[in-house]
Motif scaffolding. Sequence first.
Motif, PDB file in Angstrom:
ATOM      1  N   ALA A  76       0.837  -1.206   0.000  1.00  0.00           N
ATOM      2  CA  ALA A  76       0.000   0.000   0.000  1.00  0.00           C
ATOM      3  C   ALA A  76       0.868   1.250   0.000  1.00  0.00           C
ATOM      4  O   ALA A  76       1.895   1.303   0.666  1.00  0.00           O
ATOM      5  CB  ALA A  76      -0.912  -0.009   1.222  1.00  0.00           C
ATOM      6  N   LYS A 101     -10.207   5.217  -1.721  1.00  0.00           N
ATOM      7  CA  LYS A 101     -11.302   4.249  -1.637  1.00  0.00           C
ATOM      8  C   LYS A 101     -11.119   3.114  -2.640  1.00  0.00           C
ATOM      9  O   LYS A 101     -11.362   1.954  -2.329  1.00  0.00           O
ATOM     10  CB  LYS A 101     -12.651   4.945  -1.847  1.00  0.00           C
ATOM     11  CG  LYS A 101     -13.161   5.556  -0.548  1.00  0.00           C
ATOM     12  CD  LYS A 101     -14.458   6.308  -0.731  1.00  0.00           C
ATOM     13  CE  LYS A 101     -14.854   6.985   0.584  1.00  0.00           C
ATOM     14  NZ  LYS A 101     -15.791   8.079   0.419  1.00  0.00           N
ATOM     15  N   ILE A 105      -8.429   0.802  -1.333  1.00  0.00           N
ATOM     16  CA  ILE A 105      -8.893  -0.019  -0.211  1.00  0.00           C
ATOM     17  C   ILE A 105      -9.786  -1.156  -0.712  1.00  0.00           C
ATOM     18  O   ILE A 105      -9.732  -2.268  -0.206  1.00  0.00           O
ATOM     19  CB  ILE A 105      -9.595   0.862   0.850  1.00  0.00           C
ATOM     20  CG1 ILE A 105      -8.545   1.769   1.506  1.00  0.00           C
ATOM     21  CG2 ILE A 105     -10.298   0.017   1.900  1.00  0.00           C
ATOM     22  CD1 ILE A 105      -9.116   2.951   2.247  1.00  0.00           C
ATOM     23  N   MET A 123      -7.797  -4.090  -1.912  1.00  0.00           N
ATOM     24  CA  MET A 123      -7.182  -4.898  -0.846  1.00  0.00           C
ATOM     25  C   MET A 123      -7.964  -6.151  -0.508  1.00  0.00           C
ATOM     26  O   MET A 123      -7.418  -7.093   0.054  1.00  0.00           O
ATOM     27  CB  MET A 123      -7.113  -4.072   0.449  1.00  0.00           C
ATOM     28  CG  MET A 123      -6.050  -3.041   0.475  1.00  0.00           C
ATOM     29  SD  MET A 123      -6.191  -2.101   2.023  1.00  0.00           S
ATOM     30  CE  MET A 123      -5.232  -0.667   1.536  1.00  0.00           C
ATOM     31  N   ASP A 124      -9.279  -6.121  -0.799  1.00  0.00           N
ATOM     32  CA  ASP A 124     -10.154  -7.162  -0.266  1.00  0.00           C
ATOM     33  C   ASP A 124      -9.739  -8.596  -0.605  1.00  0.00           C
ATOM     34  O   ASP A 124     -10.045  -9.515   0.139  1.00  0.00           O
ATOM     35  CB  ASP A 124     -11.608  -6.923  -0.714  1.00  0.00           C
ATOM     36  CG  ASP A 124     -12.281  -5.877   0.169  1.00  0.00           C
ATOM     37  OD1 ASP A 124     -11.708  -5.532   1.218  1.00  0.00           O
ATOM     38  OD2 ASP A 124     -13.379  -5.416  -0.186  1.00  0.00           O
ATOM     39  N   TYR A 166      -6.758  -9.732  -0.595  1.00  0.00           N
ATOM     40  CA  TYR A 166      -5.443 -10.027  -0.035  1.00  0.00           C
ATOM     41  C   TYR A 166      -5.517 -10.477   1.424  1.00  0.00           C
ATOM     42  O   TYR A 166      -6.491 -10.201   2.123  1.00  0.00           O
ATOM     43  CB  TYR A 166      -4.545  -8.787  -0.162  1.00  0.00           C
ATOM     44  CG  TYR A 166      -4.236  -8.468  -1.611  1.00  0.00           C
ATOM     45  CD1 TYR A 166      -3.030  -8.845  -2.178  1.00  0.00           C
ATOM     46  CD2 TYR A 166      -5.185  -7.835  -2.412  1.00  0.00           C
ATOM     47  CE1 TYR A 166      -2.756  -8.585  -3.512  1.00  0.00           C
ATOM     48  CE2 TYR A 166      -4.925  -7.575  -3.750  1.00  0.00           C
ATOM     49  CZ  TYR A 166      -3.716  -7.949  -4.290  1.00  0.00           C
ATOM     50  OH  TYR A 166      -3.453  -7.705  -5.610  1.00  0.00           O
ATOM     51  N   ASP A 167      -4.459 -11.168   1.850  1.00  0.00           N
ATOM     52  CA  ASP A 167      -4.369 -11.623   3.240  1.00  0.00           C
ATOM     53  C   ASP A 167      -3.718 -10.576   4.133  1.00  0.00           C
ATOM     54  O   ASP A 167      -4.053 -10.453   5.299  1.00  0.00           O
ATOM     55  CB  ASP A 167      -3.546 -12.915   3.306  1.00  0.00           C
ATOM     56  CG  ASP A 167      -4.138 -14.008   2.444  1.00  0.00           C
ATOM     57  OD1 ASP A 167      -5.304 -14.366   2.682  1.00  0.00           O
ATOM     58  OD2 ASP A 167      -3.464 -14.482   1.511  1.00  0.00           O
ATOM     59  N   TYR A 168      -2.751  -9.854   3.558  1.00  0.00           N
ATOM     60  CA  TYR A 168      -1.991  -8.876   4.336  1.00  0.00           C
ATOM     61  C   TYR A 168      -1.859  -7.566   3.568  1.00  0.00           C
ATOM     62  O   TYR A 168      -1.846  -7.575   2.337  1.00  0.00           O
ATOM     63  CB  TYR A 168      -0.573  -9.397   4.629  1.00  0.00           C
ATOM     64  CG  TYR A 168      -0.542 -10.578   5.556  1.00  0.00           C
ATOM     65  CD1 TYR A 168      -0.567 -10.394   6.945  1.00  0.00           C
ATOM     66  CD2 TYR A 168      -0.490 -11.881   5.069  1.00  0.00           C
ATOM     67  CE1 TYR A 168      -0.538 -11.476   7.806  1.00  0.00           C
ATOM     68  CE2 TYR A 168      -0.464 -12.972   5.929  1.00  0.00           C
ATOM     69  CZ  TYR A 168      -0.487 -12.760   7.297  1.00  0.00           C
ATOM     70  OH  TYR A 168      -0.463 -13.825   8.154  1.00  0.00           O
ATOM     71  N   VAL A 169      -1.716  -6.492   4.310  1.00  0.00           N
ATOM     72  CA  VAL A 169      -1.429  -5.196   3.707  1.00  0.00           C
ATOM     73  C   VAL A 169      -0.138  -4.677   4.335  1.00  0.00           C
ATOM     74  O   VAL A 169      -0.020  -4.577   5.562  1.00  0.00           O
ATOM     75  CB  VAL A 169      -2.564  -4.185   3.965  1.00  0.00           C
ATOM     76  CG1 VAL A 169      -2.200  -2.819   3.393  1.00  0.00           C
ATOM     77  CG2 VAL A 169      -3.866  -4.684   3.340  1.00  0.00           C
ATOM     78  N   VAL A 170       0.845  -4.399   3.477  1.00  0.00           N
ATOM     79  CA  VAL A 170       2.123  -3.875   3.942  1.00  0.00           C
ATOM     80  C   VAL A 170       2.254  -2.452   3.414  1.00  0.00           C
ATOM     81  O   VAL A 170       2.167  -2.228   2.206  1.00  0.00           O
ATOM     82  CB  VAL A 170       3.291  -4.753   3.438  1.00  0.00           C
ATOM     83  CG1 VAL A 170       4.616  -4.021   3.521  1.00  0.00           C
ATOM     84  CG2 VAL A 170       3.355  -6.041   4.254  1.00  0.00           C
TER      85      VAL A 170
END
Lengths: 204, 204
Positions: free
Chosen positions: B124, B154, B157, B160-161, B163-167
């Motif tokens: 991100a 927005k 974001i 992202m849905d 994905y397992d992780y947000v870095v």
Amino acid sequence: MIERGLLIVLSGPSGVGKGTVRKALFEQEDIKLQYSISATTRRPREGEVDGVDYFFKEREEFEHMIENKKLLEWAEYVGNYYGTPIDYVEETLASGKDVFLEIEVQGALQVKEAFPEGLFIFLAPPSLSELKSRIVNRGTETEDLINNRMRVAKEEIELMDAYDYVVENDKVENACARIQAIVTAEHCRRDRVSARYKRMLEVE
Amino acid sequence: MIERGLLIVLSGPSGVGKGTVRKALFEQEDIKLQYSISATTRRPREGEVDGVDYFFKEREEFEHMIENKKLLEWAEYVGNYYGTPIDYVEETLASGKDVFLEIEVQGALQVKEAFPEGLFIFLAPPSLSELKSRIVNRGTETEDLINNRMRVAKEEIELMDAYDYVVENDKVENACARIQAIVTAEHCRRDRVSARYKRMLEVE
């Protein structure tokens, strides 16, 4: 808005080295965890400070906390009560700090009941992985010894089922690094991060 | 018995710095990931080695791989095909190594379709967290600029849905450390570890 902290519970079979790992973890300079302070009815020892080492309580007061479900878990050892006060944990989490709790298996199961959103880490003895080579090199061990080790291992693996993570305590520094990695990773979990971003966008 | 490796997919919006983070990650000495080698129909450049930089393929060969579902994902850029060969990934995972794939968002969604058990990490932009202070300090930005940033945020974001992780890529070294932590933590997940122990006990 402050992001709520995580409750991290380290547990595992007795003798696995939970206390040693916890101590090493809190000696690290970059540690950002808050150690959970227990409540107890035992008398303070010299130098112990109320609210730092323990929350010192009278028996009646402690029993009142039990009745009012003000403890995440509690137990009685040699005539004294020990327990984890919910209010202290909740306030620390609300302030954005991660709370770390090191505890026996029975206590961890109580915490899980009261606080299922916690992060439950099982500290596993390295003997579990060593078992494999022992089985492979059967000739060097008696049948009874192998069978006994297998039985113990099976019991330990069954205990794991209530936990989110298993950290092998092969070396204290490795175990600490794994615990730190788990905490870092959990803060990157998409559900947590996207909820934070979404709240952020709603701010306006 | 060798424990199967993990497929780690790093993706995110274009311009977020995926390539830079991947490069920094693979420059680290303690890295244990295997970088996924792509197949392509573009001609090798000087010094590029087949099976190291890319698997170089003829168009017909590549199209055959598409038809036979031998690619985790593929795309065509400026007249050339690029894709991730399933067989290479599967063999590497079977050898116990974690495979790392850095890829555009559309490709990541294709991989997720074909390989849902992969670990999907969304890189991100730091602008997402900066947004908060921008919103708070509204006075210093025009309404249009704020609204545009909000719209982009927005959309990001919503991406992202899957994905397992947000870095967050606030600093390349922080992003690398978080990715390493995620890989370490995933190897400690109880379901994985207890399955390994259970297989171990069944060996006998």
